[in-house]
Design a protein around this motif. Structure first.
Motif, mmCIF file in Angstrom:
data_model
loop_
_atom_site.group_PDB
_atom_site.id
_atom_site.type_symbol
_atom_site.label_atom_id
_atom_site.label_comp_id
_atom_site.label_asym_id
_atom_site.label_seq_id
_atom_site.Cartn_x
_atom_site.Cartn_y
_atom_site.Cartn_z
ATOM 1 N N PRO A 296 0.877 -1.230 0.265
ATOM 2 C CA PRO A 296 -0.321 -0.280 -0.180
ATOM 3 C C PRO A 296 0.878 1.289 -0.103
ATOM 4 C CG PRO A 296 -0.708 -1.394 1.253
ATOM 5 C CD PRO A 296 0.537 -2.473 0.743
ATOM 6 N N CYS A 297 1.893 1.330 0.567
ATOM 7 C CA CYS A 297 2.850 2.476 0.761
ATOM 8 C C CYS A 297 3.342 2.915 -0.760
ATOM 9 C CB CYS A 297 3.889 2.173 1.661
ATOM 10 S SG CYS A 297 5.344 1.072 1.263
ATOM 11 N N ALA A 298 3.640 2.188 -1.470
ATOM 12 C CA ALA A 298 3.966 2.234 -2.877
ATOM 13 C C ALA A 298 2.891 3.542 -3.568
ATOM 14 C CB ALA A 298 3.831 0.932 -3.971
ATOM 15 N N GLU A 299 1.861 3.289 -3.423
ATOM 16 C CA GLU A 299 1.244 4.814 -3.743
ATOM 17 C C GLU A 299 1.186 4.638 -5.129
ATOM 18 O OE1 GLU A 299 1.318 7.813 -1.609
ATOM 19 O OE2 GLU A 299 -0.275 7.376 0.373
ATOM 20 N N ALA A 300 1.523 3.562 -6.467
ATOM 21 C CA ALA A 300 1.843 3.655 -7.572
ATOM 22 C C ALA A 300 0.312 3.947 -8.366
ATOM 23 C CB ALA A 300 2.108 2.996 -8.610
#
Length: 407
Positions: A296-300
């Motif tokens: 979730p931290c990727a936020e691509a």
């Protein structure tokens, strides 16, 4: 190049010092090498066309092409100056000269490659490095996400990437804009996750087969991931998944999941544990959406499928490496609609369809291409449903494409 332009860049060339000229001519040599590869390919293609004609003895059928003037290394140097500009060259050389002040080299792994620079993961942090001139003309082949590299710091604190370790594995394809040039999608990966969608866009087994071949050529373990299974009911899913049985029968792992509902993500994550993987596939299949669910931290950034055509939209522009839990590394790549095979000989293609091997031993001819020859045991196995007809048709289409490209 027009005379006026040539005179201008010759004057620019005189302004360079010896170090700057040395780096300029290195770039020129790389550009000339790439051009020669392209020319050899065109020459081979022309000769092949002649071999397939029977009336070339008639001189009226043969029209000589006008020879283009040969470019020497000075001409290529002027071309580099025209394309890049003198200021860019001087800036890069300044950083290269500053490297002499530092003997220490740092080790890292490329996370992302951008024009003239790259993001490198080193000792738990991200480092932005400018790309040395030795890579400027061959960047798409010589540098790729996943490469293990060395860099050093200049006096002003700028990190400069200057060497790359040999690759253990890779996924690559021909550069769509420059003939004869290899474009590496991902390097040093353990697994290639071929992401396809059960619907929107439609499942394309032929593209899966092309990726399977590229993975085998590059020494990478393939995994087939079918996304968006929440879009159809159980009855329709069973029908759609029928075509994938052929891959399971040859021992490939097929994972069903949904980035939207989260169904099957645990199985996907389990198959990626303690490995460096690359997500590849058609545009719109949900590669980046899967990445965002796993990390979730990727936020691509993601995009939607075109409502009218059902085709995917290009949202991801660059390949990028992400670190997930349990020592999982994932390279997210831009979606494509066509995938060419790099350096593939038509005679070698059959060896990448391993289900052919058992039956091929009984073909009448040892060099059987499994297309038109009488007594072909592979074609007979297809007719008797012992080999997937879909896979065989995919083989024929790929063979036709690479035969055209190599002739």
């Amino acid at each position: 190049m027009k005379k006026s332009k040539r005179k201008f860049f010759q004057q620019q060339l005189k302004k360079l010092n010896e170090t700057e000229k040395k780096q300029l001519y290195k770039r020129a040599a790389n550009l000339r090498k790439a051009s020669q590869v392209d020319a050899m390919k065109r020459k081979h293609s022309f000769r092949s066309r002649i071999d397939h004609r029977s009336n070339w003895d008639n001189e009226s059928n043969f029209e000589k092409k006008k020879k283009t003037p040969k470019m020497d290394i000075d001409d290529w140097a002027l071309k580099v100056l025209e394309e890049e500009g003198i200021q860019t060259l001087r800036e890069t050389c300044r950083h290269r000269e500053d490297l002499g002040e530092y003997s220490e080299k740092y080790y890292g792994m490329i996370e992302e490659v951008m024009p003239a620079e790259s993001l490198v993961y080193s000792e738990g942090r991200d480092v932005k490095c400018i790309i040395g001139p030795e890579f400027s003309m061959t960047q798409k082949s010589d540098l790729a996400v996943g490469d293990n590299v060395y860099f050093s710091y200049a006096k002003d604190g700028t990190a400069v990437l200057h060497s790359v370790e040999p690759r253990k594995t890779c996924i690559s394809r021909p550069d769509p804009t420059k003939a004869g040039i290899e474009r590496v999608t991902a390097a040093n990966v353990d697994k290639a996750v071929i992401v396809a969608a059960i619907k929107r866009p439609e499942l394309r087994p032929s593209l899966i087969d092309r990726y399977l071949i590229a993975a085998q050529k590059g020494g990478v373990e393939p995994v087939v991931c079918i996304n968006k299974i929440d879009l159809i009911n159980e009855y329709a899913k069973e029908k759609e998944m029928e075509v994938l049985k052929a891959y399971q029968e040859i021992g490939l792992k097929v994972v069903e999941c949904s980035a939207a509902s989260g169904l099957g993500l645990d199985k996907l994550k389990e198959s990626l544990a303690s490995a460096r993987s690359v997500f590849v596939g058609h545009s719109g299949t949900g590669k980046t959406s899967l990445l965002n669910r796993l990390c979730p931290c990727a936020e691509a950034q993601t995009g939607s499928v075109h409502n009218g055509t059902g085709l995917g939209r290009h949202t991801t522009n660059n390949s990028k490496l992400y670190h997930i839990e349990n020592n999982i590394w994932i390279i997210d790549t831009p979606g494509i609609r066509e995938f060419g095979l790099w350096n593939m000989n038509p005679d070698d293609l059959k060896w990448y369809f391993e289900e052919f091997d058992y039956f091929a031993e009984n073909c009448r001819y040892s060099d059987c291409s499994h297309t038109h020859e009488p007594g072909c045991a592979v074609k007979q196995a297809v007719e008797e449903n012992q080999i997937s007809r879909t896979r065989y048709q995919s083989y024929l289409r790929i063979l036709e494409t690479i035969s055209k490209n190599s002739s």
